[in-house]
Design a protein around this motif. Structure first.
Motif, PDB file in Angstrom:
ATOM      1  N   THR A  43       0.835  -1.210   0.000  1.00 38.70           N
ATOM      2  CA  THR A  43       0.000   0.000   0.000  1.00 38.70           C
ATOM      3  C   THR A  43       0.864   1.251   0.000  1.00 38.70           C
ATOM      4  O   THR A  43       0.597   2.216  -0.725  1.00 38.70           O
ATOM      5  N   VAL A  47       1.001   4.190  -2.765  1.00 40.25           N
ATOM      6  CA  VAL A  47       0.764   5.584  -2.379  1.00 40.25           C
ATOM      7  C   VAL A  47       1.901   6.471  -2.865  1.00 40.25           C
ATOM      8  O   VAL A  47       1.687   7.576  -3.373  1.00 40.25           O
ATOM      9  N   LEU A  82      -5.049  10.087  -0.505  1.00 42.71           N
ATOM     10  CA  LEU A  82      -3.788   9.394  -0.235  1.00 42.71           C
ATOM     11  C   LEU A  82      -3.441   9.438   1.252  1.00 42.71           C
ATOM     12  O   LEU A  82      -2.917   8.471   1.804  1.00 42.71           O
ATOM     13  N   LEU A  85      -5.313   6.788   3.000  1.00 39.47           N
ATOM     14  CA  LEU A  85      -4.683   5.478   2.806  1.00 39.47           C
ATOM     15  C   LEU A  85      -3.440   5.319   3.677  1.00 39.47           C
ATOM     16  O   LEU A  85      -3.197   4.261   4.255  1.00 39.47           O
ATOM     17  N   ALA A  89      -3.013   2.342   6.345  1.00 38.30           N
ATOM     18  CA  ALA A  89      -2.570   1.351   5.358  1.00 38.30           C
ATOM     19  C   ALA A  89      -2.413  -0.021   5.983  1.00 38.30           C
ATOM     20  O   ALA A  89      -2.683  -1.057   5.349  1.00 38.30           O
ATOM     21  N   LEU A  92      -5.475  -2.414   6.036  1.00 35.78           N
ATOM     22  CA  LEU A  92      -5.823  -3.148   4.815  1.00 35.78           C
ATOM     23  C   LEU A  92      -5.038  -4.437   4.681  1.00 35.78           C
ATOM     24  O   LEU A  92      -5.476  -5.378   4.021  1.00 35.78           O
ATOM     25  N   SER A 106       3.116   8.025   9.377  1.00 35.40           N
ATOM     26  CA  SER A 106       1.881   8.353   8.663  1.00 35.40           C
ATOM     27  C   SER A 106       1.252   9.622   9.232  1.00 35.40           C
ATOM     28  O   SER A 106       0.683  10.432   8.501  1.00 35.40           O
TER      29      SER A 106
END
Length: 448
Positions: A43, A47, A82, A85, A89, A92, A106
């Motif tokens: 991921t 990104v 983004l 995400l 991330a 997921l 992040s």
């Protein structure tokens, strides 16, 4: 006319925005290389690639498609997606029961991109970006709590109201603060651009020094008596031309003429007091008198004679009407400043000197001269001016004025065999350097 101030602001803002965008890209890349969890690696990689593509597209659009607001909005929306995400991330790629708290890297990227949008200083974009991120963030918290294997009402509340929610609230407060800063900047920018447009409008009529006084509300704008040079410029036979000329041609000729005259007046530090049809009234020494007002005014008048003569010949060659101009120049006492007229205030000068200058301009047509100057102005000259052929005329009567006046008028050709068209004086061709050593003394005309 677009203000240069607006262009400078836009350029600096885009430069800062581009620099911070690539800082965020570097952090994303470092996060991937240093390890952000194997389950989120795919991921993160996606990104990074998407963000690089968006960054390049954003830079290219700023360079080749400036001013496209919908493109700016599109890039902000993509950035916000983004960020959503990046924040989650690992959700997921990992099991539902794993710890789903956001990682430090992040979170850093989320705040950097918020600052990136904030540097655009557009409150609308700040709202769009922060709104998407906050909705996605809170949605992720709700989904995480609902998906947990012990998902009941108590555990859902426990998993929802955790440290991540505190970070979400902090993010929201930061976004709100940036929004307020963008709002204040937007207000300040609009006021500055309005002031700049006003300055540009004023600069079309006044010299830079006068514009500064008008903007600052200087005391020099108050009505008071002072000495100044008054200039009148007028086109001959313009009324006849205006009666038959097409509207567009009339407007074009008048615009060229006014632009030419006002530009030369400003170059010599004068002020355009008003436009009166094809006439231009200018002042030197208002709102602040200077020692060389007379010298600058005469130099301006001589330059205008040359420039208007060239303009006449250019029009003649181009098939346009070739109009001659007359200039009257006088030095005397005036009352100048802002004249309050109720709903409309006027920055102007009034007095006998204004009337004399206008009569001298009217005299140019009788004398067949492009320039008539009063002896009162000649006496104020402080240094020699460029050579020119002058004729002195004593005791010249002006319409509507009891006392006569001594004048100097410019000749394009010397012809001593032609008698003077104005009674009361002898015609004497003179060179410009001899102006200050004239053989006569002008009578006191009681100006002011």
């Amino acid at each position: 006319m677009r203000s240069s101030l607006s262009a400078d602001w836009d350029f600096e803002r885009e430069t800062r925005s581009i620099l911070l965008r690539f800082v965020a890209f570097a952090i994303l890349l470092a996060n991937l290389l240093l390890g952000g969890g194997a389950e989120a690696e795919g991921t993160h990689f996606a990104v990074i690639i998407c963000y690089l593509v968006i960054s390049i597209a954003s830079v290219m659009s700023a360079r080749f498609l400036p001013g496209r607001s919908w493109l700016k909005t599109l890039f902000v929306v993509l950035d916000a997606l983004l960020v959503a995400l990046i924040l989650y991330a690992h959700i997921l790629g990992g099991p539902v029961t794993e710890n789903h708290n956001v990682t430090t890297s992040s979170l850093v990227v989320a705040f950097i991109l918020l600052n990136h949008v904030g540097l655009k200083l557009d409150r609308r974009l700040v709202l769009v970006f922060s709104g998407i991120v906050l909705v996605a963030w809170i949605g992720m918290l709700a989904v995480t709590g609902a998906r947990h294997h012990t998902a009941d009402a108590v555990s859902f509340v426990a998993y929802f109201f955790n440290q991540d929610l505190g970070l979400t609230v902090s993010y929201g407060f930061t976004a709100f603060a940036i929004y307020l800063l963008a709002k204040d900047h937007d207000k300040t920018r609009k006021e500055a651009l309005l002031a700049d447009r006003r300055r540009l409008n004023l600069s079309r009529f006044f010299s830079p020094l006068v514009v500064a006084d008008l903007q600052e509300g200087s005391s020099a704008l108050e009505l008071e008596r002072r000495n100044a040079v008054i200039m009148f410029v007028d086109l001959r036979d313009f009324t006849s031309f205006a009666e038959t000329a097409p509207a567009r041609q009339l407007a074009a000729v008048l615009a060229q003429y006014r632009h030419l005259v006002s530009g030369i007046i400003f170059d010599h530090g004068g002020t355009v007091d008003k436009f009166i049809g094809d006439g231009v009234m200018a002042v030197f020494g208002q709102p602040t008198a200077m020692k060389d007002d007379a010298d600058r005014a005469l130099a301006c008048a001589l330059d205008l004679v040359d420039a208007l003569n060239d303009w006449k010949h250019q029009n003649l060659v181009g098939g346009y009407p070739a109009l001659s101009a007359g200039i009257g120049l006088h030095y005397g006492s005036v009352v100048g400043g802002v004249l309050d007229s109720g709903c409309h205030s006027e920055f102007t000068v009034i007095g006998d000197a204004v009337n004399v200058a206008q009569r001298l301009e009217a005299l140019t047509k009788v004398l067949g001269s492009p320039l008539v100057v009063s002896s009162a102005l000649v006496k104020q000259l402080r240094k020699p001016a460029p050579s020119a052929l002058w004729t002195v005329q004593n005791e010249v009567a002006l319409a509507g004025r009891r006392l006569p006046i001594d004048i100097w008028y410019l000749q394009t050709e010397v012809d001593s065999s032609v008698p003077s068209p104005v009674a009361g004086g002898a015609k004497t061709p003179l060179q410009r350097p001899s102006l200050q050593s004239s053989p006569f003394t002008a009578p006191d005309v009681g100006i002011g």
